[in-house]
Design a protein around this motif. Structure first.
Motif, mmCIF file in Angstrom:
data_model
loop_
_atom_site.group_PDB
_atom_site.id
_atom_site.type_symbol
_atom_site.label_atom_id
_atom_site.label_comp_id
_atom_site.label_asym_id
_atom_site.label_seq_id
_atom_site.Cartn_x
_atom_site.Cartn_y
_atom_site.Cartn_z
ATOM 1 N N GLU A 109 29.600 -5.725 144.727
ATOM 2 C CA GLU A 109 29.531 -7.177 144.548
ATOM 3 C C GLU A 109 29.020 -7.529 143.152
ATOM 4 O O GLU A 109 29.303 -8.602 142.631
ATOM 5 N N GLU A 110 28.229 -6.638 142.555
ATOM 6 C CA GLU A 110 27.693 -6.873 141.207
ATOM 7 C C GLU A 110 28.642 -6.358 140.128
ATOM 8 O O GLU A 110 28.390 -6.533 138.942
ATOM 9 N N GLY A 111 29.677 -5.630 140.566
ATOM 10 C CA GLY A 111 30.641 -5.093 139.606
ATOM 11 C C GLY A 111 30.513 -3.609 139.334
ATOM 12 O O GLY A 111 31.193 -3.088 138.447
ATOM 13 N N THR A 112 29.640 -2.900 140.039
ATOM 14 C CA THR A 112 29.560 -1.445 139.854
ATOM 15 C C THR A 112 30.853 -0.812 140.370
ATOM 16 O O THR A 112 31.253 -1.088 141.505
ATOM 17 N N PRO A 113 31.531 0.012 139.553
ATOM 18 C CA PRO A 113 32.747 0.675 140.043
ATOM 19 C C PRO A 113 32.428 1.689 141.144
ATOM 20 O O PRO A 113 31.363 2.302 141.138
ATOM 21 N N PHE A 114 33.364 1.856 142.080
ATOM 22 C CA PHE A 114 33.212 2.854 143.136
ATOM 23 C C PHE A 114 33.335 4.262 142.565
ATOM 24 O O PHE A 114 33.964 4.465 141.529
ATOM 25 N N VAL A 115 32.731 5.210 143.261
ATOM 26 C CA VAL A 115 33.022 6.618 142.991
ATOM 27 C C VAL A 115 34.255 6.928 143.841
ATOM 28 O O VAL A 115 34.186 6.851 145.072
ATOM 29 N N PRO A 116 35.400 7.223 143.198
ATOM 30 C CA PRO A 116 36.627 7.346 143.987
ATOM 31 C C PRO A 116 36.587 8.554 144.932
ATOM 32 O O PRO A 116 35.862 9.511 144.671
#
Ligand SMILES: [Cu+2]
Length: 485
Positions: A109-116
């Motif tokens: 929600e804050e914009g941290t990218p996921f670890v795919p």
């Protein structure tokens, strides 16, 4: 696989270079062409936890263990973590209680990218403040009990202070956690935990919401198995102590949904820090209460020889594993439990007495309402009439840097909500009608039909998430996003 390093990270490491020792210089210089070595490698994968010889559960773990390894960092010293995700679904690691950037904090929600899935992401940040912190997954679980905090993705972080007075003999970290979750209709709540009377107006608001909802209660989560440090009571090694020893307990409630308590017959806890932050007035209590994600650091003087159960007040939960044996040297036999007298957990006991808090620049009032079973049998939560939408991701409020804000939280439900603010610490200024100051936290339990004021300084620009830490609540609307102007 090749490592992705964004421009910001390169700039940051470049700034760091002149201060770093020679070995690090060589490492970091390499990073422009190939991967420099991380300070820590975290691997997310499925695995087994042996809670007892009869109860071995399968869940998602950090580095194949529960709790995840205790990660030690130095306050103010840049920390680089490689997060490998060996599962089939995107993951996020949230560095709970640290004042770091939105891009590494670990909330989508804050914009941290996921670890795919089957991928890796490197994050780097400067740990602060010092004290007991927490790392855990921050993905949405909703109806999937194999996701989010229902899994074993939780561990303690200790950010070492620059100087540590250390008036104790030994530190022990205790991570409280339930396993084998299942849904049920309705559930119980630790109603004897907090002081204060319900606010009549909030109760009326709650009753009104109930009248508009279906007669049936929404789903709650219950558990079959309970453990401290991943071992059910009686299955792990006891805490072995000597008379006169001063033990510093660092307790972390890593539950997805439950409020926990701890007592040790014949002993008292001197609470010295809450959520890793030293309290202005260390005070002795017979019982600890912790909402989800809360931490308590407490000194216990071992002055009552015997073999005891350090355990939860809830008989059923303790009998199903929520406890650990404390064994004095030279003592043997069946561990003893004794229920402590009535006690309510009052945060103001650790604050500056009679404290009149500083006036905020602005006050933001947030009223919390429950709509019973409104979402396919799950309760929906609204803040000021709106359930947070993960599609819209609309910020509730814009913060001006340098201003001091007061969140006036009003709970029109009978549930206790452990509410959490990301990337900032807040000061408790009023709770259940009682003014206080000096207690700095990142999670606070808001009692049923009660109010709390929490103040924070907007000093860490970037998207900032506020939510209830109860997984069922945050997944079904109880979230708000703040942005900086
Ligand atoms: Cu909640």
């Amino acid at each position: 696989m090749s490592m992705k390093t964004d421009r910001r990270e390169i700039l940051r490491s470049a700034c760091w270079l002149p201060l770093a020792p020679l070995a690090r210089w060589a490492d970091a210089a390499d990073s422009t062409t190939e991967a420099a070595k991380a300070d820590y490698v975290l691997r997310i994968a499925n695995g087994l936890v042996e809670l007892s010889p009869e109860h071995i559960v399968s869940t998602t773990l950090y580095n194949g263990q529960f709790p995840g390894p205790l990660v030690r960092m130095q306050e103010g010293q840049r920390f680089v973590v490689d997060i490998h995700n060996d599962t089939d679904t995107p993951e996020l690691v949230h560095w709970h209680g640290q004042m770091i950037g939105s891009e590494v904090d670990g909330a989508a929600e804050e914009g941290t990218p996921f670890v795919p899935p089957h991928g890796m992401r490197r994050v780097a940040f400067v740990p602060r403040p010092s004290g007991l912190r927490f790392y855990h997954t921050h993905v949405v679980a909703r109806g999937d009990l194999n996701r989010g905090m229902y899994t074993g993705q939780a561990g303690a972080v200790y950010v070492e202070p620059r100087n540590n007075p250390g008036a104790y003999d030994r530190e022990i970290f205790l991570v409280l956690k339930e396993f084998a979750p299942a849904f049920s209709r309705g559930g119980d709540m630790a109603s004897e935990a907090l002081p204060g009377e319900p606010v009549a107006q909030l109760r009326r608001l709650g009753e009104e919401a109930d009248r508009q909802a279906p007669p049936q209660k929404g789903f709650e989560v219950g558990y079959d198995l309970f453990a401290i440090n991943g071992r059910m009571l009686g299955s792990g090694d006891p805490i072995r102590v000597k008379p006169g020893e001063r033990i510093l307990l660092h307790v972390l409630n890593a539950s997805a949904t439950e409020i926990r308590s701890l007592a040790l017959p014949g002993h008292r806890f001197q609470v010295i820090a809450l959520d890793g932050n030293p309290v202005p007035r260390p005070a002795e209590v017979p019982v600890l209460w912790l909402g989800t994600a809360e931490r308590v650091s407490a000194l216990v003087t071992m002055n009552h020889p015997g073999v005891w159960i350090l355990g939860d007040l809830a008989d059923d939960d303790r009998r199903h594993g929520m406890g650990i044996v404390v064994e004095y040297a030279g003592h043997r036999g069946k561990p003893q439990w004794a229920k402590p007298g009535a006690f309510r957990w009052d945060y103001t006991a650790f604050g500056i007495p009679g404290g009149a808090p500083a006036e905020p620049d602005e006050t933001i009032e947030i009223t919390i309402v429950k709509n019973n079973a409104a979402l396919n049998g799950f309760n929906r939560w609204t803040l000021n009439g709106e359930a947070f939408s993960m599609d819209a991701m609309r910020p509730l409020y814009t913060l001006q840097r340098g201003r001091r804000y007061r969140l006036k939280l009003r709970n029109a439900s009978d549930d206790i909500h452990p509410v959490h603010l990301h990337r900032h610490s807040f000061e408790l200024t009023r709770i259940a009608g009682k003014a206080t100051r000096g207690v700095l936290k990142d999670v606070v339990m808001l009692g049923g039909f009660q109010e709390a004021d929490i103040d924070f300084l907007a000093d860490n620009p970037g998207m900032t998430l506020f939510h209830c830490h109860q997984q069922l609540h945050m997944d079904f609307g109880f979230m708000a996003l703040f942005r900086y102007a």
